[in-house]
Design an enzyme around this catalytic site. Structure first.
Site, PDB file in Angstrom:
ATOM      1  N   PHE A   1       0.922  -1.152   0.014  1.00 28.69           N
ATOM      2  CA  PHE A   1       0.033   0.193  -0.032  1.00 28.69           C
ATOM      3  C   PHE A   1       0.852   1.163  -0.062  1.00 28.69           C
ATOM      4  CE2 PHE A   1      -1.910   2.703   3.555  1.00 28.69           C
ATOM      5  CZ  PHE A   1      -2.505   3.669   2.502  1.00 28.69           C
ATOM      6  N   ILE A   2       1.764   1.466   1.071  1.00 31.85           N
ATOM      7  CA  ILE A   2       2.615   2.673   1.284  1.00 31.85           C
ATOM      8  C   ILE A   2       3.468   2.669   0.108  1.00 31.85           C
ATOM      9  CG2 ILE A   2       4.174   4.012   2.652  1.00 31.85           C
ATOM     10  CD1 ILE A   2       2.257   2.966   5.099  1.00 31.85           C
TER      11      ILE A   2
ATOM     12  N   ILE B   1      13.581  -9.758   1.638  1.00 30.91           N
ATOM     13  CA  ILE B   1      14.687  -8.706   2.402  1.00 30.91           C
ATOM     14  C   ILE B   1      15.426  -9.346   3.298  1.00 30.91           C
ATOM     15  CG2 ILE B   1      13.354  -6.301   2.260  1.00 30.91           C
ATOM     16  CD1 ILE B   1      12.578  -6.758   5.088  1.00 30.91           C
TER      17      ILE B   1
ATOM     18  N   TYR C   1       5.201  -7.343  16.794  1.00 31.74           N
ATOM     19  CA  TYR C   1       5.398  -6.434  15.828  1.00 31.74           C
ATOM     20  C   TYR C   1       5.814  -5.135  16.069  1.00 31.74           C
ATOM     21  CZ  TYR C   1       3.502  -2.803  12.446  1.00 31.74           C
ATOM     22  OH  TYR C   1       3.857  -1.611  11.710  1.00 31.74           O
TER      23      TYR C   1
ATOM     24  N   VAL D   1      -1.994   4.966   8.644  1.00 33.48           N
ATOM     25  CA  VAL D   1      -1.978   5.391   7.355  1.00 33.48           C
ATOM     26  C   VAL D   1      -3.373   4.766   6.672  1.00 33.48           C
ATOM     27  CG1 VAL D   1      -0.807   5.875   5.457  1.00 33.48           C
ATOM     28  CG2 VAL D   1       0.415   5.232   7.461  1.00 33.48           C
TER      29      VAL D   1
ATOM     30  N   ARG E   1      -8.643  -6.638  20.877  1.00 30.10           N
ATOM     31  CA  ARG E   1      -7.783  -7.943  20.594  1.00 30.10           C
ATOM     32  C   ARG E   1      -6.445  -7.429  21.565  1.00 30.10           C
ATOM     33  NH1 ARG E   1      -7.828  -6.816  14.090  1.00 30.10           N
ATOM     34  NH2 ARG E   1      -7.324  -4.696  15.066  1.00 30.10           N
TER      35      ARG E   1
HETATM   36  N1  LIG Z   1      -0.435   1.132   7.107  1.00 26.29           N
HETATM   37  C1  LIG Z   1      -0.024   1.452   8.280  1.00 26.29           C
HETATM   38  O1  LIG Z   1      -1.014   2.180   9.006  1.00 26.29           O
HETATM   39  C2  LIG Z   1       1.404   1.512   8.815  1.00 26.29           C
HETATM   40  C3  LIG Z   1       1.486   2.068  10.070  1.00 26.29           C
HETATM   41  C4  LIG Z   1       2.766   2.117  10.590  1.00 26.29           C
HETATM   42  C5  LIG Z   1       3.880   1.503  10.014  1.00 26.29           C
HETATM   43  N2  LIG Z   1       3.617   1.077   8.856  1.00 26.29           N
HETATM   44  C6  LIG Z   1       4.851   0.324   8.168  1.00 26.29           C
HETATM   45  O2  LIG Z   1       4.849   0.866   6.777  1.00 26.29           O
HETATM   46  C7  LIG Z   1       5.413  -0.328   5.943  1.00 26.29           C
HETATM   47  C8  LIG Z   1       4.390  -0.513   4.724  1.00 26.29           C
HETATM   48  O3  LIG Z   1       2.912  -0.759   5.351  1.00 26.29           O
HETATM   49  P1  LIG Z   1       1.809  -1.124   4.286  1.00 26.29           P
HETATM   50  O4  LIG Z   1       0.555  -0.556   5.027  1.00 26.29           O
HETATM   51  O5  LIG Z   1       2.006  -0.527   2.813  1.00 26.29           O
HETATM   52  O6  LIG Z   1       1.765  -2.803   4.183  1.00 26.29           O
HETATM   53  P2  LIG Z   1       1.661  -3.733   2.973  1.00 26.29           P
HETATM   54  O7  LIG Z   1       1.528  -5.177   3.477  1.00 26.29           O
HETATM   55  O8  LIG Z   1       0.645  -3.335   1.938  1.00 26.29           O
HETATM   56  O9  LIG Z   1       3.166  -3.699   2.422  1.00 26.29           O
HETATM   57  C9  LIG Z   1       4.278  -4.273   3.011  1.00 26.29           C
HETATM   58  C10 LIG Z   1       5.153  -4.809   1.724  1.00 26.29           C
HETATM   59  O10 LIG Z   1       6.211  -5.603   2.225  1.00 26.29           O
HETATM   60  C11 LIG Z   1       6.153  -6.651   1.358  1.00 26.29           C
HETATM   61  N3  LIG Z   1       7.169  -7.612   2.372  1.00 26.29           N
HETATM   62  C12 LIG Z   1       6.745  -8.314   3.575  1.00 26.29           C
HETATM   63  N4  LIG Z   1       7.690  -9.143   4.060  1.00 26.29           N
HETATM   64  C13 LIG Z   1       8.890  -8.930   2.741  1.00 26.29           C
HETATM   65  C14 LIG Z   1      10.023  -9.535   2.704  1.00 26.29           C
HETATM   66  N5  LIG Z   1      10.533 -10.279   3.540  1.00 26.29           N
HETATM   67  N6  LIG Z   1      10.698  -9.450   1.809  1.00 26.29           N
HETATM   68  C15 LIG Z   1      10.419  -8.293   0.852  1.00 26.29           C
HETATM   69  N7  LIG Z   1       9.007  -7.818   0.804  1.00 26.29           N
HETATM   70  C16 LIG Z   1       8.404  -8.097   1.946  1.00 26.29           C
HETATM   71  C17 LIG Z   1       4.758  -7.135   1.435  1.00 26.29           C
HETATM   72  O11 LIG Z   1       4.533  -8.170   0.168  1.00 26.29           O
HETATM   73  C18 LIG Z   1       4.283  -5.798   0.884  1.00 26.29           C
HETATM   74  O12 LIG Z   1       4.341  -5.335  -0.545  1.00 26.29           O
HETATM   75  C19 LIG Z   1       5.444  -1.615   6.989  1.00 26.29           C
HETATM   76  O13 LIG Z   1       6.752  -1.609   7.326  1.00 26.29           O
HETATM   77  C20 LIG Z   1       4.551  -1.250   8.061  1.00 26.29           C
HETATM   78  O14 LIG Z   1       4.862  -1.966   9.124  1.00 26.29           O
HETATM   79  C21 LIG Z   1       2.391   0.990   8.038  1.00 26.29           C
END
Ligand SMILES: NC(=O)c1ccc[n+]([C@@H]2O[C@H](COP(=O)([O-])OP(=O)(O)OC[C@H]3O[C@@H](n4cnc5c(N)ncnc54)[C@H](O)[C@@H]3O)[C@@H](O)[C@H]2O)c1
Length: 325
Positions: A12-13, A56, A143, A173, A279
């Site tokens: 997403f991000i 990664i 987490y 987000v 939860r």
């Molecule tokens: N969405 C939120 O509200 C929020 C809040 C705080 C932090 N975050 C952090 O922002 C980042 C992006 O979150 P998001 O909401 O876009 O989630 P998302 O699940 O849409 O994106 C995470 C991406 O990482 C990839 N991924 C996971 N493990 C992996 C690995 N081992 N190797 C390669 N790719 C891998 C997934 O396939 C996915 O595309 C994350 O680190 C998340 O923890 C998000």
């Protein structure tokens, strides 16, 4: 030359960030294992990007993906408190080990700057609001522990090896590319999908818990500012949010209004929740102080919650099949 690597760029991000960079003519490389990311997030991105498919946690893959890169946006993680409660090992492996691999590869590849996707969950249930970065952390889930540990790694790599780094502590987000389908989906995509389908969303707890919901454009903008600031970055941790809090019950009411105002549902439709027990690992209240990000790289909130919800609702409406009854 490709200047930017986005780990987790199919998420997403990450894909929203890729879209913003590509639309200004930048070249981007994406590293993703598609564990929660979606190929459809990459379809129609406005420009040329390279894709490295892999994890990664694999140093060989990461070294290949990071070659020649100037700035890394490190978004990859298993981004869910609930999933980490179920499977702590996987969460910590992708988080702590994955981040160490990315940072170490960045160090060896001569990367200038690494911008890390940290999380407000690191604060835990500290009762004081707003949350300021100087407060002690008390993470409540694997987490959150992992995200907190990664911030320390991000800081230590700056001081030991001279790479510029920063941790952006995202608060909740939301936006158009967020996945509503997973059982771990975030609350806003779930609520919007329920509103469009005229179903009852689930709220864990009494719904009075609050969050600092942040529209994706603000998060993307914070990343771009962190990437381009002339200020030296040395492992700082900064909140990225809107400095405004909304309860889940309020959120439900706003979304109900938006659904009616856009004609998505009849004027007499009411969006009501099913309430279930709280939860494990969830925090009660969340609100950010955003002055550190303002000071460090001139971060400003561009889109407030109501407009963000309207835009997200409009985007979801175009691809959510309506199932009534
Ligand atoms: N969405 C939120 O509200 C929020 C809040 C705080 C932090 N975050 C952090 O922002 C980042 C992006 O979150 P998001 O909401 O876009 O989630 P998302 O699940 O849409 O994106 C995470 C991406 O990482 C990839 N991924 C996971 N493990 C992996 C690995 N081992 N190797 C390669 N790719 C891998 C997934 O396939 C996915 O595309 C994350 O680190 C998340 O923890 C998000």
């Amino acid at each position: 030359m490709v200047k930017y690597l986005i780990t987790g760029g199919a998420g997403f991000i990450g894909s929203s960030l890729a879209e913003a960079l590509l639309s200004t003519g930048e070249r981007v490389r994406i590293l993703d294992d598609f564990s929660s990311g979606r190929r459809q997030n990459l379809e129609g991105l406005p420009g040329h990007f390279e894709l490295v498919e892999g994890s990664i946690v694999d140093p060989v893959t990461v070294a290949r993906a990071i070659k020649g890169i100037e700035v890394v946006f490190h978004e990859a993680a298993i981004p869910s408190v609930a999933r980490s409660v179920e499977n702590p090992e996987a969460s910590v492996l992708a988080g702590v080990q994955g981040t160490t691999v990315v940072l170490n590869a960045a160090r060896h590849a001569g990367v200038r700057r690494v911008i890390f996707a940290a999380s407000s969950s690191a604060y835990g249930n500290t009762p004081t609001l707003p949350k300021v970065e100087t407060m002690p952390s008390f993470p409540l889930s694997p987490y959150a522990v992992s995200k907190f540990a990664c911030e320390q790694l991000v800081r230590v790599f700056a001081s030991l090896y001279g790479i510029e780094t920063v941790s952006l502590r995202y608060f909740n987000v939301f936006g158009p590319r967020q996945d509503p389908g997973s059982e771990y989906a975030a609350v806003i995509p779930k609520f919007i999908t329920a509103a469009i389908r005229q179903q009852r969303p689930t709220i864990f707890g009494d719904g009075e818990q609050t969050r600092d919901f942040c529209f994706i454009d603000n998060t993307v903008s914070a990343n771009l500012l962190a990437a381009s600031t002339p200020n030296k970055l040395s492992g700082e941790v900064v909140n990225v949010a809107c400095a405004e809090r909304t309860s889940l019950n309020q959120l439900l009411r706003i979304l109900g209004d938006v659904a009616i105002a856009t004609g998505a549902v009849p004027a007499n439709a009411r969006l009501e929740a099913d309430y279930k027990p709280t939860r494990q690992g969830d925090v009660r209240d969340s609100l950010a102080d955003i002055s550190a990000a303002q000071k460090l790289f001139n971060y400003q909130v561009k889109v407030r919650i109501r407009e963000g919800l309207e835009r997200t609702f409009a985007a979801f409406r175009t691809f959510t099949p309506v199932v009534t009854g």
